[in-house]
Design a protein around this motif. Structure first.
Motif, PDB file in Angstrom:
ATOM      1  N   ASP A 141       0.836  -1.206   0.000  1.00  0.00           N
ATOM      2  CA  ASP A 141       0.000   0.000   0.000  1.00  0.00           C
ATOM      3  C   ASP A 141       0.871   1.256   0.000  1.00  0.00           C
ATOM      4  O   ASP A 141       0.551   2.232  -0.687  1.00  0.00           O
ATOM      5  CB  ASP A 141      -0.921   0.017   1.221  1.00  0.00           C
ATOM      6  N   ASP A 142       1.954   1.236   0.778  1.00  0.00           N
ATOM      7  CA  ASP A 142       2.836   2.406   0.827  1.00  0.00           C
ATOM      8  C   ASP A 142       3.430   2.707  -0.550  1.00  0.00           C
ATOM      9  O   ASP A 142       3.482   3.861  -0.964  1.00  0.00           O
ATOM     10  CB  ASP A 142       3.974   2.190   1.829  1.00  0.00           C
ATOM     11  N   TYR A 143       3.869   1.685  -1.257  1.00  0.00           N
ATOM     12  CA  TYR A 143       4.440   1.900  -2.589  1.00  0.00           C
ATOM     13  C   TYR A 143       3.393   2.538  -3.502  1.00  0.00           C
ATOM     14  O   TYR A 143       3.681   3.491  -4.232  1.00  0.00           O
ATOM     15  CB  TYR A 143       4.951   0.590  -3.200  1.00  0.00           C
ATOM     16  N   TYR A 144       2.183   2.017  -3.459  1.00  0.00           N
ATOM     17  CA  TYR A 144       1.096   2.553  -4.286  1.00  0.00           C
ATOM     18  C   TYR A 144       0.866   4.033  -3.964  1.00  0.00           C
ATOM     19  O   TYR A 144       0.765   4.872  -4.869  1.00  0.00           O
ATOM     20  CB  TYR A 144      -0.174   1.743  -4.057  1.00  0.00           C
ATOM     21  N   ILE A 145       0.804   4.363  -2.681  1.00  0.00           N
ATOM     22  CA  ILE A 145       0.564   5.747  -2.261  1.00  0.00           C
ATOM     23  C   ILE A 145       1.718   6.647  -2.696  1.00  0.00           C
ATOM     24  O   ILE A 145       1.494   7.719  -3.267  1.00  0.00           O
ATOM     25  CB  ILE A 145       0.347   5.821  -0.737  1.00  0.00           C
ATOM     26  N   PHE A 146       2.961   6.220  -2.417  1.00  0.00           N
ATOM     27  CA  PHE A 146       4.117   7.021  -2.804  1.00  0.00           C
ATOM     28  C   PHE A 146       4.164   7.203  -4.316  1.00  0.00           C
ATOM     29  O   PHE A 146       4.456   8.293  -4.810  1.00  0.00           O
ATOM     30  CB  PHE A 146       5.417   6.378  -2.323  1.00  0.00           C
ATOM     31  N   ASP A 147       3.895   6.155  -5.059  1.00  0.00           N
ATOM     32  CA  ASP A 147       3.918   6.217  -6.516  1.00  0.00           C
ATOM     33  C   ASP A 147       2.876   7.200  -7.038  1.00  0.00           C
ATOM     34  O   ASP A 147       3.167   8.031  -7.907  1.00  0.00           O
ATOM     35  CB  ASP A 147       3.694   4.824  -7.097  1.00  0.00           C
ATOM     36  N   LYS A 148       1.672   7.125  -6.518  1.00  0.00           N
ATOM     37  CA  LYS A 148       0.608   8.023  -6.995  1.00  0.00           C
ATOM     38  C   LYS A 148       0.895   9.474  -6.631  1.00  0.00           C
ATOM     39  O   LYS A 148       0.696  10.381  -7.449  1.00  0.00           O
ATOM     40  CB  LYS A 148      -0.760   7.602  -6.430  1.00  0.00           C
ATOM     41  N   LEU A 149       1.370   9.723  -5.406  1.00  0.00           N
ATOM     42  CA  LEU A 149       1.700  11.090  -5.004  1.00  0.00           C
ATOM     43  C   LEU A 149       2.842  11.646  -5.854  1.00  0.00           C
ATOM     44  O   LEU A 149       2.769  12.785  -6.326  1.00  0.00           O
ATOM     45  CB  LEU A 149       2.096  11.140  -3.528  1.00  0.00           C
ATOM     46  N   ALA A 150       3.870  10.852  -6.048  1.00  0.00           N
ATOM     47  CA  ALA A 150       5.005  11.303  -6.854  1.00  0.00           C
ATOM     48  C   ALA A 150       4.575  11.594  -8.282  1.00  0.00           C
ATOM     49  O   ALA A 150       5.013  12.583  -8.886  1.00  0.00           O
ATOM     50  CB  ALA A 150       6.108  10.255  -6.819  1.00  0.00           C
ATOM     51  N   ASP A 151       3.721  10.764  -8.843  1.00  0.00           N
ATOM     52  CA  ASP A 151       3.229  10.981 -10.195  1.00  0.00           C
ATOM     53  C   ASP A 151       2.441  12.282 -10.289  1.00  0.00           C
ATOM     54  O   ASP A 151       2.622  13.061 -11.235  1.00  0.00           O
ATOM     55  CB  ASP A 151       2.369   9.796 -10.636  1.00  0.00           C
ATOM     56  N   LYS A 152       1.586  12.544  -9.321  1.00  0.00           N
ATOM     57  CA  LYS A 152       0.795  13.787  -9.337  1.00  0.00           C
ATOM     58  C   LYS A 152       1.697  15.010  -9.220  1.00  0.00           C
ATOM     59  O   LYS A 152       1.487  16.016  -9.912  1.00  0.00           O
ATOM     60  CB  LYS A 152      -0.230  13.794  -8.193  1.00  0.00           C
ATOM     61  N   GLY A 159      14.684   3.773   4.348  1.00  0.00           N
ATOM     62  CA  GLY A 159      16.129   3.874   4.155  1.00  0.00           C
ATOM     63  C   GLY A 159      16.480   4.386   2.772  1.00  0.00           C
ATOM     64  O   GLY A 159      15.826   4.044   1.787  1.00  0.00           O
ATOM     65  N   ALA A 160      17.518   5.186   2.726  1.00  0.00           N
ATOM     66  CA  ALA A 160      17.929   5.815   1.466  1.00  0.00           C
ATOM     67  C   ALA A 160      18.454   4.808   0.453  1.00  0.00           C
ATOM     68  O   ALA A 160      18.455   5.078  -0.745  1.00  0.00           O
ATOM     69  CB  ALA A 160      18.987   6.879   1.743  1.00  0.00           C
ATOM     70  N   GLU A 161      18.889   3.654   0.911  1.00  0.00           N
ATOM     71  CA  GLU A 161      19.465   2.656   0.007  1.00  0.00           C
ATOM     72  C   GLU A 161      18.438   1.650  -0.524  1.00  0.00           C
ATOM     73  O   GLU A 161      18.787   0.779  -1.325  1.00  0.00           O
ATOM     74  CB  GLU A 161      20.605   1.911   0.713  1.00  0.00           C
ATOM     75  N   ASP A 162      17.188   1.755  -0.084  1.00  0.00           N
ATOM     76  CA  ASP A 162      16.158   0.835  -0.565  1.00  0.00           C
ATOM     77  C   ASP A 162      15.994   1.030  -2.076  1.00  0.00           C
ATOM     78  O   ASP A 162      15.803   2.152  -2.548  1.00  0.00           O
ATOM     79  CB  ASP A 162      14.837   1.104   0.150  1.00  0.00           C
ATOM     80  N   PRO A 163      16.075  -0.050  -2.856  1.00  0.00           N
ATOM     81  CA  PRO A 163      16.024   0.100  -4.323  1.00  0.00           C
ATOM     82  C   PRO A 163      14.711   0.690  -4.831  1.00  0.00           C
ATOM     83  O   PRO A 163      14.704   1.450  -5.814  1.00  0.00           O
ATOM     84  CB  PRO A 163      16.231  -1.317  -4.853  1.00  0.00           C
ATOM     85  N   ASN A 164      13.597   0.374  -4.193  1.00  0.00           N
ATOM     86  CA  ASN A 164      12.321   0.931  -4.647  1.00  0.00           C
ATOM     87  C   ASN A 164      12.188   2.406  -4.280  1.00  0.00           C
ATOM     88  O   ASN A 164      11.588   3.184  -5.027  1.00  0.00           O
ATOM     89  CB  ASN A 164      11.150   0.121  -4.095  1.00  0.00           C
ATOM     90  N   VAL A 165      12.757   2.797  -3.157  1.00  0.00           N
ATOM     91  CA  VAL A 165      12.782   4.216  -2.787  1.00  0.00           C
ATOM     92  C   VAL A 165      13.622   4.975  -3.810  1.00  0.00           C
ATOM     93  O   VAL A 165      13.204   6.018  -4.332  1.00  0.00           O
ATOM     94  CB  VAL A 165      13.338   4.408  -1.357  1.00  0.00           C
ATOM     95  N   LYS A 166      14.798   4.454  -4.103  1.00  0.00           N
ATOM     96  CA  LYS A 166      15.665   5.088  -5.097  1.00  0.00           C
ATOM     97  C   LYS A 166      14.962   5.195  -6.451  1.00  0.00           C
ATOM     98  O   LYS A 166      15.040   6.226  -7.118  1.00  0.00           O
ATOM     99  CB  LYS A 166      16.954   4.286  -5.271  1.00  0.00           C
TER     100      LYS A 166
END
Length: 73
Positions: free
Chosen positions: A8-19, A57-64
């Protein structure tokens, strides 16, 4: 803890970043009001990136990936 693509967090972050990314793209004019709106969107983008880095974490590949894909910093 890692940021999983199916979460769910990935979905939320992805949608917010896209907007944020789309809004920044459409506000690329020289109008003074748009300049202030763009600055606010940049602050929001940096905050979103900071939240993702803090939580996963800053090194998480999905965060990056999200930060680089949507040019959040």
């Amino acid at each position: 803890m890692t940021l999983e693509r199916n979460s769910d967090d990935y979905y939320i972050f992805d949608k917010l970043a896209d907007k944020i990314h789309c809004a920044q793209f459409y506000l690329c004019s020289s109008d003074l009001a748009n300049t202030f709106a763009s600055a606010d969107l940049a602050d929001i983008a940096y905050t979103l990136a900071d939240v993702m880095r803090y939580k996963y974490g800053a090194e998480d590949p999905n965060v990056k990936y999200l930060i680089e894909h949507y040019h959040l910093v």
